[in-house]
Design a protein around this motif. Sequence first.
Motif, PDB file in Angstrom:
ATOM      1  N   GLU A 145      67.633 -30.699  56.628  1.00 29.45           N
ATOM      2  CA  GLU A 145      69.039 -30.618  57.013  1.00 29.45           C
ATOM      3  C   GLU A 145      69.917 -30.251  55.811  1.00 29.45           C
ATOM      4  OE1 GLU A 145      71.653 -33.408  59.816  1.00 29.45           O
ATOM      5  OE2 GLU A 145      69.671 -34.243  59.363  1.00 29.45           O
ATOM      6  N   LEU A 146      69.591 -30.890  54.670  1.00 31.91           N
ATOM      7  CA  LEU A 146      70.350 -30.610  53.440  1.00 31.91           C
ATOM      8  C   LEU A 146      70.257 -29.136  53.072  1.00 31.91           C
ATOM      9  CD1 LEU A 146      69.596 -33.551  50.979  1.00 31.91           C
ATOM     10  CD2 LEU A 146      71.801 -32.872  51.886  1.00 31.91           C
ATOM     11  N   LYS A 156      78.302 -36.356  57.136  1.00 35.40           N
ATOM     12  CA  LYS A 156      76.989 -36.421  57.794  1.00 35.40           C
ATOM     13  C   LYS A 156      76.223 -37.676  57.376  1.00 35.40           C
ATOM     14  CE  LYS A 156      77.173 -32.759  60.272  1.00 35.40           C
ATOM     15  NZ  LYS A 156      77.199 -32.878  61.725  1.00 35.40           N
ATOM     16  N   SER A 157      76.368 -38.065  56.119  1.00 41.58           N
ATOM     17  CA  SER A 157      75.664 -39.252  55.638  1.00 41.58           C
ATOM     18  C   SER A 157      76.214 -40.513  56.290  1.00 41.58           C
ATOM     19  CB  SER A 157      75.793 -39.373  54.121  1.00 41.58           C
ATOM     20  OG  SER A 157      75.211 -38.266  53.508  1.00 41.58           O
ATOM     21  N   TYR A 183      72.470 -27.100  55.357  1.00 42.20           N
ATOM     22  CA  TYR A 183      73.892 -27.184  54.993  1.00 42.20           C
ATOM     23  C   TYR A 183      74.153 -26.411  53.701  1.00 42.20           C
ATOM     24  CZ  TYR A 183      74.242 -30.938  58.450  1.00 42.20           C
ATOM     25  OH  TYR A 183      74.206 -31.659  59.602  1.00 42.20           O
ATOM     26  N   GLN A 224      77.682 -40.610  59.237  1.00 42.50           N
ATOM     27  CA  GLN A 224      77.233 -40.558  60.624  1.00 42.50           C
ATOM     28  C   GLN A 224      75.779 -41.013  60.712  1.00 42.50           C
ATOM     29  OE1 GLN A 224      79.317 -39.653  63.367  1.00 42.50           O
ATOM     30  NE2 GLN A 224      77.579 -40.749  64.261  1.00 42.50           N
ATOM     31  N   GLY A 225      74.969 -40.501  59.770  1.00 42.59           N
ATOM     32  CA  GLY A 225      73.539 -40.853  59.719  1.00 42.59           C
ATOM     33  C   GLY A 225      73.359 -42.341  59.488  1.00 42.59           C
ATOM     34  N   PRO A 260      71.323 -36.863  54.822  1.00 44.63           N
ATOM     35  CA  PRO A 260      70.516 -36.127  55.798  1.00 44.63           C
ATOM     36  C   PRO A 260      69.134 -35.794  55.230  1.00 44.63           C
ATOM     37  CG  PRO A 260      72.693 -35.142  55.560  1.00 44.63           C
ATOM     38  CD  PRO A 260      72.555 -36.147  54.475  1.00 44.63           C
ATOM     39  N   SER A 261      68.221 -35.415  56.121  1.00 45.23           N
ATOM     40  CA  SER A 261      66.862 -35.075  55.672  1.00 45.23           C
ATOM     41  C   SER A 261      66.911 -33.841  54.763  1.00 45.23           C
ATOM     42  CB  SER A 261      65.987 -34.759  56.889  1.00 45.23           C
ATOM     43  OG  SER A 261      66.484 -33.592  57.513  1.00 45.23           O
ATOM     44  N   SER A 280      71.622 -44.830  62.071  1.00 48.29           N
ATOM     45  CA  SER A 280      70.456 -45.556  61.609  1.00 48.29           C
ATOM     46  C   SER A 280      70.637 -47.058  61.813  1.00 48.29           C
ATOM     47  CB  SER A 280      70.239 -45.244  60.131  1.00 48.29           C
ATOM     48  OG  SER A 280      69.195 -45.999  59.618  1.00 48.29           O
TER      49      SER A 280
END
Lengths: 222, 398
Positions: B359-360, B41-42, B363, B44-45, B355-356, B49
């Motif tokens: 979001e964290l 996810k990081s 998960y 992807q983020g 992730p924010s 970004s």
Amino acid sequence: MSLLEVKNISKIYGSLKALDNVSLKVEKGDWLAIMGPSGSGKSTMMNIIGAMDKPTLGQVILDGKDISKESSKSLTQIRRDKIGLIFQQFHLVNYLTALENVMVAQYYHSIPDEKEAMEALERVGLADRAKHLPAQLSGGEQQRVCIARALINYPEIILADEPTGNLDEANENMVIDIFRQLHKDGSTLIVVTHDPEVAEVAQKTIVLEHGKVAREVINNEK
Amino acid sequence: MNSINQLPFKNVLKHPVRTGMLLLMTVFLSFSAFAGTLIIKSLQGGIDSLNSRLGADIIVVPRNAQQGLQSILLQGVPGYFYMDKSVTEKVSKVDGIEKMTSQYFLASIGANCCSMPIQIIGFDPDTDFSVKPWLEKSFNGTLADKQIIVGHKVNAFEGEQLRFYGVVCDVAGKLDETGTELDNAVYCNESTIKTLIKASEEMGVNVLTKADPDTLISSLMIKVKDGYDIQKVADYINVHVKRVEAVKTQSMIEGISDSLERLSFVVSALVATNWVVVLIMLLITFSMVINERKREFAILRVIGSSKRSLAKTVLFEAVIIGVVGGGLGVLLSSGAVTMFSKAIEKKLGLPLLLPSFEELMCYAGLTVLLCAVVAPVTAALSAYRASKVDAGTVLREE
């Protein structure tokens, strides 16, 4: 009507008859000893009367109800409500304190009540050891916890399997004294033992040999 | 003991070795699942970004400078390259260009003249559409000469000063985190960057050309008009404007995305393998534990526990193990990913944006929930076996 009536029960394992056509009656308030050498069928008898096993043949009528054909679930209910079991090996849960070992029986029966469990321990002289784990108690103390656990739900019958088998003389006497008191208070006791001294304090002794009742003895003391 | 729930808790607490072993396995499950998710996810983020941060459809750089551009953007290697400013006029004549702005790159050095080695990016405030939207979030106004805005990870704050090639610049603001290497950059206006380029030339550092900074630019950021094919516009520039390379931003990002996809597959496969192995281990361990506890179950059965109640006790113990192990695994993996995020970023050559918080948490909750479900599933067979314990036989065997 007898509190417990065992009618012609047999327990057969393959070609071996552990019990062979045994009958007996126990009235409310009786104190019965079942004696016999190893392999005589004492433990099998204890398991059947204690609703832990079912006979191959015959009937076990407890409090007017034939429990010999009951389901495993019903037998659990009967053990929970009507029978207090005392073992030679004590069989305490090793990670629970003396008090918790008593309360766990309350839990499965109804609602745990610490005060009442504490009173049961007081009756067997163990109030000051309530917070001790089984490993921190002597054999005699563990047996008294086991007795307190058996008494906590006010069972119809207290069934003890070699209750003094692992105890020294002092503790044996202490346990017998507790049984005397229970009997005096009106409890019904069935004690399975191979020790004649323990058997003779009961009102009546049934001697098993090779799975059969060899003789019945009415004891003088009572 | 006033409720059934205390019995499993007591059992779990009073058997530290057994509990520790089961917890360790659940921690492995949770750690691998959460860390794997976090990394994927990081990444992807970070890519999302970077994509939105660049803001341009096409970046025009000197020929053969594409690699340098990627190093600056993806690996955080401070760099610089220049081309003649006349390129701007040539490119502006290409059909389909909506907006265009020039940028200037300069790398500071770790020497007395500079506060820190860092990427310095200059932009033209009059035409910029790539940097300003982000600057406006942390700086309300127009950047004056020798004023800079620092990226999120630059160790400087508003009101402080940084020195580059002997030129002292005032920090006017700090940008929000993007998770990209642009977090390590410093931004200034065209005039300031030209002053800095000149100063670096005078010091004989970072000198690629002796040309007047007024005649140089590093890149052209282009926004293509709606209805025009970005690839065609880039191709046209590549064919018709000499000594430059027009890079389609999306292609660059897609290249990274492909790497990400491959990486995600590898990470997922590793996590799945780990799960299979640990689940089998859990299954075996729970099974061994049940054998070890036959006597205890027999005692409970004899004093009145139903089969169902025994099975519930075993399953509840597994839930406790699942929740605690899952929670510990989440904490450990959060710590590990945070601690090693820079190293992961460097190793993979991909931007990483955690992730924010919301979001964290989501998960983390899902991971713990998964462990809380999986642990009792692996214990189910054992629970069934526990319920089938023949109390009389077990106790008689003693």
